[in-house]
Write an enzyme that holds these catalytic residues in place. Structure first.
Site, PDB file in Angstrom:
ATOM      1  N   SER A 143       0.865  -1.189   0.000  1.00  0.00           N
ATOM      2  CA  SER A 143       0.000   0.000   0.000  1.00  0.00           C
ATOM      3  C   SER A 143       0.895   1.231   0.000  1.00  0.00           C
ATOM      4  O   SER A 143       2.007   1.189   0.561  1.00  0.00           O
ATOM      5  CB  SER A 143      -0.861   0.028   1.263  1.00  0.00           C
ATOM      6  OG  SER A 143      -1.494   1.285   1.397  1.00  0.00           O
ATOM      7  N   TYR A 157      -1.577  -0.518  10.267  1.00  0.00           N
ATOM      8  CA  TYR A 157      -1.721  -1.034   8.885  1.00  0.00           C
ATOM      9  C   TYR A 157      -0.515  -0.621   8.045  1.00  0.00           C
ATOM     10  O   TYR A 157       0.079  -1.443   7.335  1.00  0.00           O
ATOM     11  CB  TYR A 157      -3.021  -0.474   8.303  1.00  0.00           C
ATOM     12  CG  TYR A 157      -3.239  -0.742   6.831  1.00  0.00           C
ATOM     13  CD1 TYR A 157      -3.705  -1.985   6.399  1.00  0.00           C
ATOM     14  CD2 TYR A 157      -3.016   0.254   5.881  1.00  0.00           C
ATOM     15  CE1 TYR A 157      -3.920  -2.222   5.046  1.00  0.00           C
ATOM     16  CE2 TYR A 157      -3.233   0.022   4.538  1.00  0.00           C
ATOM     17  CZ  TYR A 157      -3.686  -1.217   4.124  1.00  0.00           C
ATOM     18  OH  TYR A 157      -3.900  -1.449   2.778  1.00  0.00           O
TER      19      TYR A 157
HETATM   20  P1  NDP Z   1     -11.413  -6.240   0.328  1.00  0.00           P
HETATM   21  O1  NDP Z   1     -11.789  -6.013   1.750  1.00  0.00           O
HETATM   22  O2  NDP Z   1     -12.298  -5.749  -0.760  1.00  0.00           O
HETATM   23  O3  NDP Z   1     -11.173  -7.823   0.086  1.00  0.00           O
HETATM   24  C1  NDP Z   1     -10.343  -8.502   0.974  1.00  0.00           C
HETATM   25  C2  NDP Z   1     -10.135  -9.919   0.499  1.00  0.00           C
HETATM   26  O4  NDP Z   1      -9.207 -10.545   1.405  1.00  0.00           O
HETATM   27  C3  NDP Z   1     -11.388 -10.745   0.520  1.00  0.00           C
HETATM   28  O5  NDP Z   1     -11.340 -11.671  -0.549  1.00  0.00           O
HETATM   29  C4  NDP Z   1     -11.302 -11.456   1.873  1.00  0.00           C
HETATM   30  O6  NDP Z   1     -11.988 -12.719   1.886  1.00  0.00           O
HETATM   31  C5  NDP Z   1      -9.813 -11.689   1.976  1.00  0.00           C
HETATM   32  N1  NDP Z   1      -9.355 -11.850   3.347  1.00  0.00           N
HETATM   33  C6  NDP Z   1      -9.468 -10.995   4.399  1.00  0.00           C
HETATM   34  N2  NDP Z   1      -8.927 -11.530   5.509  1.00  0.00           N
HETATM   35  C7  NDP Z   1      -8.468 -12.756   5.150  1.00  0.00           C
HETATM   36  C8  NDP Z   1      -7.827 -13.811   5.842  1.00  0.00           C
HETATM   37  N3  NDP Z   1      -7.536 -13.730   7.157  1.00  0.00           N
HETATM   38  N4  NDP Z   1      -7.509 -14.924   5.162  1.00  0.00           N
HETATM   39  C9  NDP Z   1      -7.796 -15.057   3.842  1.00  0.00           C
HETATM   40  N5  NDP Z   1      -8.415 -14.083   3.118  1.00  0.00           N
HETATM   41  C10 NDP Z   1      -8.750 -12.968   3.778  1.00  0.00           C
HETATM   42  O7  NDP Z   1      -9.927  -5.643   0.174  1.00  0.00           O
HETATM   43  P2  NDP Z   1      -9.195  -4.932  -1.069  1.00  0.00           P
HETATM   44  O8  NDP Z   1      -9.476  -5.670  -2.310  1.00  0.00           O
HETATM   45  O9  NDP Z   1      -9.444  -3.482  -0.989  1.00  0.00           O
HETATM   46  O10 NDP Z   1      -7.678  -5.134  -0.610  1.00  0.00           O
HETATM   47  C11 NDP Z   1      -6.843  -6.146  -1.165  1.00  0.00           C
HETATM   48  C12 NDP Z   1      -5.407  -5.800  -0.772  1.00  0.00           C
HETATM   49  O11 NDP Z   1      -5.069  -4.510  -1.269  1.00  0.00           O
HETATM   50  C13 NDP Z   1      -5.165  -5.756   0.747  1.00  0.00           C
HETATM   51  O12 NDP Z   1      -3.914  -6.317   1.048  1.00  0.00           O
HETATM   52  C14 NDP Z   1      -5.167  -4.259   1.047  1.00  0.00           C
HETATM   53  O13 NDP Z   1      -4.421  -3.937   2.197  1.00  0.00           O
HETATM   54  C15 NDP Z   1      -4.541  -3.712  -0.222  1.00  0.00           C
HETATM   55  N6  NDP Z   1      -4.821  -2.295  -0.460  1.00  0.00           N
HETATM   56  C16 NDP Z   1      -6.107  -1.880  -0.727  1.00  0.00           C
HETATM   57  C17 NDP Z   1      -6.349  -0.534  -0.943  1.00  0.00           C
HETATM   58  C18 NDP Z   1      -7.708  -0.001  -1.241  1.00  0.00           C
HETATM   59  O14 NDP Z   1      -7.871   1.244  -1.266  1.00  0.00           O
HETATM   60  N7  NDP Z   1      -8.708  -0.837  -1.502  1.00  0.00           N
HETATM   61  C19 NDP Z   1      -5.254   0.463  -0.879  1.00  0.00           C
HETATM   62  C20 NDP Z   1      -3.972  -0.098  -0.621  1.00  0.00           C
HETATM   63  C21 NDP Z   1      -3.768  -1.432  -0.423  1.00  0.00           C
HETATM   64  P3  NDP Z   1     -13.445 -12.861   2.579  1.00  0.00           P
HETATM   65  O15 NDP Z   1     -14.404 -12.056   1.727  1.00  0.00           O
HETATM   66  O16 NDP Z   1     -13.753 -14.332   2.538  1.00  0.00           O
HETATM   67  O17 NDP Z   1     -13.320 -12.324   3.969  1.00  0.00           O
END
Ligand code: NDP
Length: 248
Positions: A143, A157
């Site tokens: 990020s 985070y």
């Molecule tokens: P979302 O919250 O939209 O999706 C998160 C995903 O991760 C879901 O598929 C969820 O599965 C899964 N997940 C969460 N916890 C776990 C766990 N313990 N084990 C396995 N799977 C897990 O997140 P984003 O798509 O926004 O984020 C994806 C990545 O991008 C993250 O690493 C985030 O930090 C990073 N990021 C996002 C930004 C943004 O603005 N969106 C900015 C910068 C970085 P389930 O639905 O089953 O819980």
């Protein structure tokens, strides 16, 4: 040659876009999720509708046994592993450091860095030419918070994402001679559910004035960079941290 990729958190948001893009690029896809089986199933159905192959695997990134089972299931059911995308990650509600409990910090670091570290370890065992693999790619989703620090909101985070950046740099050097490239993509603010889980559904619109390009990004814009990093078009790129953030 058939090959597969594991996308952690591949069921929603950025991971969903990466899973769909990887299938289009010819990968068989392990769509990992933690809680939401239906969303993961939808991604698999979408991939199968266009002739691709994909499976869902429930595995919580905070549990080593789940991670081992995810890799073993992929070994059994899909083509040889060629790539890992460490995408699953969480954020918590905005808080100053005084409000951060031990439980919150442990959950944050276990999900955002311990899980990706264990996944990278399992991937390296399978990809390393030194161990009979054919090399491959690992992309870690970091990020821009890793460089901004997110003061007053999400310092925990940001620190977890700085750790994934350092893992990327170190691991890239460690495994470069084994034919494995390791890079990180650092998204800015992207329209996904993660902002709602952080207790602030309108966050992208609140902070977009701080983005030089004056808009939030789309998950597909992150996926495009990830897929470039997994492709031969980036064959001399390793240990890089690439911001995809509208200039933030
Ligand atoms: P979302 O919250 O939209 O999706 C998160 C995903 O991760 C879901 O598929 C969820 O599965 C899964 N997940 C969460 N916890 C776990 C766990 N313990 N084990 C396995 N799977 C897990 O997140 P984003 O798509 O926004 O984020 C994806 C990545 O991008 C993250 O690493 C985030 O930090 C990073 N990021 C996002 C930004 C943004 O603005 N969106 C900015 C910068 C970085 P389930 O639905 O089953 O819980």
């Amino acid at each position: 040659m058939e090959r597969s990729v594991i996308v952690t958190g591949g069921s929603r948001g950025i991971g969903r876009a990466i899973s769909l893009g990887a299938a289009k690029a010819g990968y068989q896809v392990c769509v990992n999720y933690a809680h939401n089986a239906a969303a993961a199933g939808d991604v698999v159905s979408e991939i199968e509708a266009t002739g691709g192959k994909a499976i869902t695997v429930q595995a919580d990134m905070t549990k080593e046994a789940d991670i081992l089972r995810m890799f073993e299931t992929t070994d059994r059911e899909l083509a040889p592993l060629a790539a890992l995308v460490n995408n699953a990650g969480i954020v918590d509600t905005a808080s100053k450091v005084e409000g951060m409990s031990l439980n919150r910090l442990e959950r944050m670091f276990t999900t955002n860095i311990t899980g990706p570290f264990l996944c990278a370890r399992e991937a390296v065992k399978r990809l390393s030419t030194a161990h009979g693999g054919k090399g491959g790619g690992i992309v870690n989703i970091s990020s821009v918070a890793a460089k901004l620090g997110s003061p007053g909101e999400y310092v925990d985070y940001a620190a977890s994402k700085a750790a994934i950046d350092t893992m990327t740099i170190g691991l890239a050097k460690e495994v470069a001679a084994e034919g494995i490239r390791v890079n990180a993509v650092r998204p800015g603010v992207i329209y996904t559910d993660i902002h709602a889980s952080g207790g602030e559904p309108g966050r992208v619109d609140r902070v977009k004035s701080m983005v030089p390009m004056q808009r939030g990004g789309e998950a597909g814009e992150i996926a495009d960079t990830v897929l470039w990093l997994l492709s031969d078009k980036s064959s001399y790129v390793t240990g890089s941290l690439i911001d995809v953030s509208g200039g933030r």
